[in-house]
Design an enzyme around this catalytic site. Structure first.
Site, short mmCIF file in Angstrom:
data_model
loop_
_atom_site.label_atom_id
_atom_site.label_comp_id
_atom_site.label_asym_id
_atom_site.label_seq_id
_atom_site.Cartn_x
_atom_site.Cartn_y
_atom_site.Cartn_z
N LYS A 83 2.79 2.01 -3.22
CA LYS A 83 1.86 2.11 -4.36
C LYS A 83 1.00 3.35 -4.24
O LYS A 83 0.84 4.12 -5.20
CB LYS A 83 0.99 0.85 -4.39
CG LYS A 83 -0.19 0.88 -5.33
CD LYS A 83 -0.90 -0.45 -5.41
CE LYS A 83 -1.71 -0.77 -4.18
NZ LYS A 83 -2.94 0.01 -4.02
N CYS A 112 0.79 -1.24 0.00
CA CYS A 112 0.00 0.00 0.00
C CYS A 112 0.82 1.28 0.00
O CYS A 112 0.69 2.10 -0.91
CB CYS A 112 -0.94 -0.03 1.19
SG CYS A 112 -2.13 -1.36 1.05
C1 UDX Z 1 -0.83 0.32 5.67
C2 UDX Z 1 -1.72 1.25 6.49
O1 UDX Z 1 -1.27 1.25 7.85
C3 UDX Z 1 -3.17 0.78 6.44
O2 UDX Z 1 -3.99 1.67 7.15
C4 UDX Z 1 -3.60 0.73 4.97
O3 UDX Z 1 -4.94 0.29 4.86
C5 UDX Z 1 -2.70 -0.20 4.20
O4 UDX Z 1 -1.33 0.23 4.31
P1 UDX Z 1 0.33 -2.01 5.92
O5 UDX Z 1 0.94 -1.67 4.61
O6 UDX Z 1 -0.26 -3.36 6.13
O7 UDX Z 1 -0.86 -0.94 6.26
O8 UDX Z 1 1.47 -1.89 7.01
P2 UDX Z 1 1.88 -0.80 8.10
O9 UDX Z 1 1.76 -1.45 9.41
O10 UDX Z 1 1.22 0.48 7.89
O11 UDX Z 1 3.47 -0.64 7.75
C6 UDX Z 1 3.80 -0.21 6.46
C7 UDX Z 1 5.33 -0.14 6.40
O12 UDX Z 1 5.80 0.92 7.24
C8 UDX Z 1 6.03 -1.41 6.87
O13 UDX Z 1 7.16 -1.66 6.06
C9 UDX Z 1 6.47 -1.05 8.29
O14 UDX Z 1 7.62 -1.77 8.71
C10 UDX Z 1 6.78 0.43 8.13
N1 UDX Z 1 6.67 1.17 9.39
C11 UDX Z 1 5.45 1.29 9.99
C12 UDX Z 1 7.81 1.79 9.90
O15 UDX Z 1 8.91 1.67 9.36
N2 UDX Z 1 7.69 2.52 11.05
C13 UDX Z 1 6.50 2.67 11.69
O16 UDX Z 1 6.48 3.34 12.74
C14 UDX Z 1 5.34 2.02 11.16
#
Ligand code: UDX
Length: 440
Positions: free
Chosen positions: A266, A263
């Site tokens: 993209k 997500c």
């Molecule tokens: C995300 C959004 O959180 C969600 O609301 C949306 O619907 C879809 O995209 P997701 O992609 O499943 O969800 O993962 P998320 O937990 O948001 O993490 C995304 C990326 O950011 C991961 O690579 C994670 O490791 C990274 N991340 C997240 C960080 O590096 N630091 C953070 O504090 C949080």
């Protein structure tokens, strides 16, 4: 009320199962026969904690059904959610909507009785209106409305996020559609969870705005971590201090190797592309994706620097391959950029990840995939943590000290408190914090 979900991927399967849990009669449709066959045998196509039990329960109680037969499903439906993939399709970063419009074309002639067709997938602004027009042309006599209902599910927490969202966003343009969508989410509104009704475009843009803001917040703290490293500050303390300000909030201030997933990259690219197509300047949004991709490369260089400037002929134990913990998803994971650079620099790589499905990843050719942490660390010149799996938060340092060649831990998720890691007698390199040397 009867609901059909088109697409049994990450969004469709979770949404359909949770709506069945709400008590609706839900049919999940997918063109990929193998997926449907697996689901009919309680085999999940994705790793999502808690999903299998919920699927099995709702199938057993007759509320959840999987089929390849769209015609049979659509004819009976009051609401149809389009939850098909919308990958980044073009060099501009725009979303590829062919599956969305294919679904709209297939639905149109099958509609019977008033039906609400919902774009559940993340779609560029204007798509819901285009879906409406596509169906109107294909089925001029059909009695229907469309709605936009973007999802805010996090992989690894998707069921909790669906069952306990902070808000439900719904774009509609008729009272009939509003009433039916209100019924769909009545289980949530009865628990005082806000249902925010707005127009199509606002609902669509709010999804991109939310994801891109979260991605921006992550990239921001990553850059602060880089600054902290050159001035002796501690980025974890900075994140804590920042998060105490309610206007900032403590979530999504955890430094890492660069965000991944299906997500954030993209959606950030698609939002920038949307702006460029409309000749709107968005330099901040443009910078988020490019700086995030640059970070992944910089993390490989950080690892090489921590190993004394060269990894040629050195063995590195890689702990974690997925883009984050509690998923098997490899999409846009930082490891896909980092490992090829380390291989190119002459490193020998052993990787352990509890769930990663790397069968599709040619980037890992030549990387030894091992079944556990200790095996990965045998003879290692350095241990590198890339993903924040719980099992990496309590490494058996005594045991690892016996098997490694060098006691060097490079932690790109800051899983350890600096005070604790000294006891481990490992040199400890992390993000935005001073390097810790062991006190023998
Ligand atoms: C995300 C959004 O959180 C969600 O609301 C949306 O619907 C879809 O995209 P997701 O992609 O499943 O969800 O993962 P998320 O937990 O948001 O993490 C995304 C990326 O950011 C991961 O690579 C994670 O490791 C990274 N991340 C997240 C960080 O590096 N630091 C953070 O504090 C949080």
């Amino acid at each position: 009320m009867k609901v059909t979900i088109i697409g049994t991927g990450y969004v469709g399967l979770v949404s359909g199962t949770c709506l069945a849990e709400f008590g609706f009669q839900v049919t999940c449709v997918d063109k990929i026969a193998e997926k449907i066959d697996k689901l009919n045998n309680s085999i999940m196509p994705i790793f999502e904690p808690g999903l299998k039990d919920l699927v099995v329960k709702n199938v057993a109680q007759g509320r959840l059904y999987f089929t390849k037969n769209l015609a049979k499903a659509v004819g009976l439906s009051d609401i149809i959610l389009i939850a098909v993939g919308t990958p980044t399709g073009y060099s501009t970063g725009s979303a590829d909507l062919r599956y969305v419009f294919e679904a709209a074309q297939e639905i149109a002639p099958l509609l019977q009785g008033y039906t609400v067709i919902v774009t559940k997938s993340t779609v560029p602004v204007g798509t819901t209106r285009q879906v409406r027009d596509t169906i109107r042309v294909a089925a001029p006599k059909a009695d229907f409305d469309v709605a936009s209902n973007p999802e805010f599910l996090r992989e690894g927490a998707a069921i909790a996020d669906f069952m306990n969202p902070e808000r439900v966003v719904i774009g509609v343009e008729s009272d009939r559609a509003k009433e039916r969508m209100h019924t769909l989410y009545s289980s949530l509104s009865q628990r005082e969870i806000p249902l925010v009704f707005t127009n199509f475009e606002t609902a669509e843009l709010s999804k991109y705005a939310s994801n891109t803001f979260l991605a921006t917040k992550i990239e921001f703290i990553n850059q602060i971590a880089d600054l902290a490293e050159v001035c002796g500050a501690d980025v974890q303390h900075i994140a804590h201090i920042m998060g105490l300000d309610a206007r900032i909030g403590k979530a999504f201030l955890q430094p890492g190797p660069g965000f991944g997933g299906s997500c954030f990259p993209k959606d950030t690219r698609a939002l920038a592309a949307f702006a460029h197509e409309r000749h709107v300047s968005v330099p901040l949004i443009d910078a988020v994706d490019s700086s995030n991709e640059a970070r992944k490369k910089a993390m490989a260089k950080k690892i090489i620097a921590a190993c004394g400037g060269s990894v040629r002929g050195k063995k590195l134990a890689i702990l974690g391959l997925t883009f984050k913990a509690n998923t098997d998803d490899m999409r846009e994971s930082a490891s896909l950029i980092i490992l090829p650079i380390l291989k190119e620099a002459g490193a020998v790589l052993s990787a352990f990840d509890p769930e990663a499905d790397i069968t599709q990843n040619i980037e890992f050719a030549g990387v030894e995939r091992v079944p556990d942490i200790v095996t990965a660390c045998q003879g290692a010149d350095a241990i590198v943590i890339l993903t924040e799996w719980d099992i990496f938060k309590a490494l058996p340092f005594e045991k690892l000290a016996e098997v490694v060649k060098e006691r060097l831990l490079i932690d790109l998720r800051n899983l350890y408190e600096l005070d604790n890691v000294t006891k481990a007698k490992f040199s400890y390199v992390s993000l935005g914090r001073p390097t810790v040397q062991p006190k023998y």
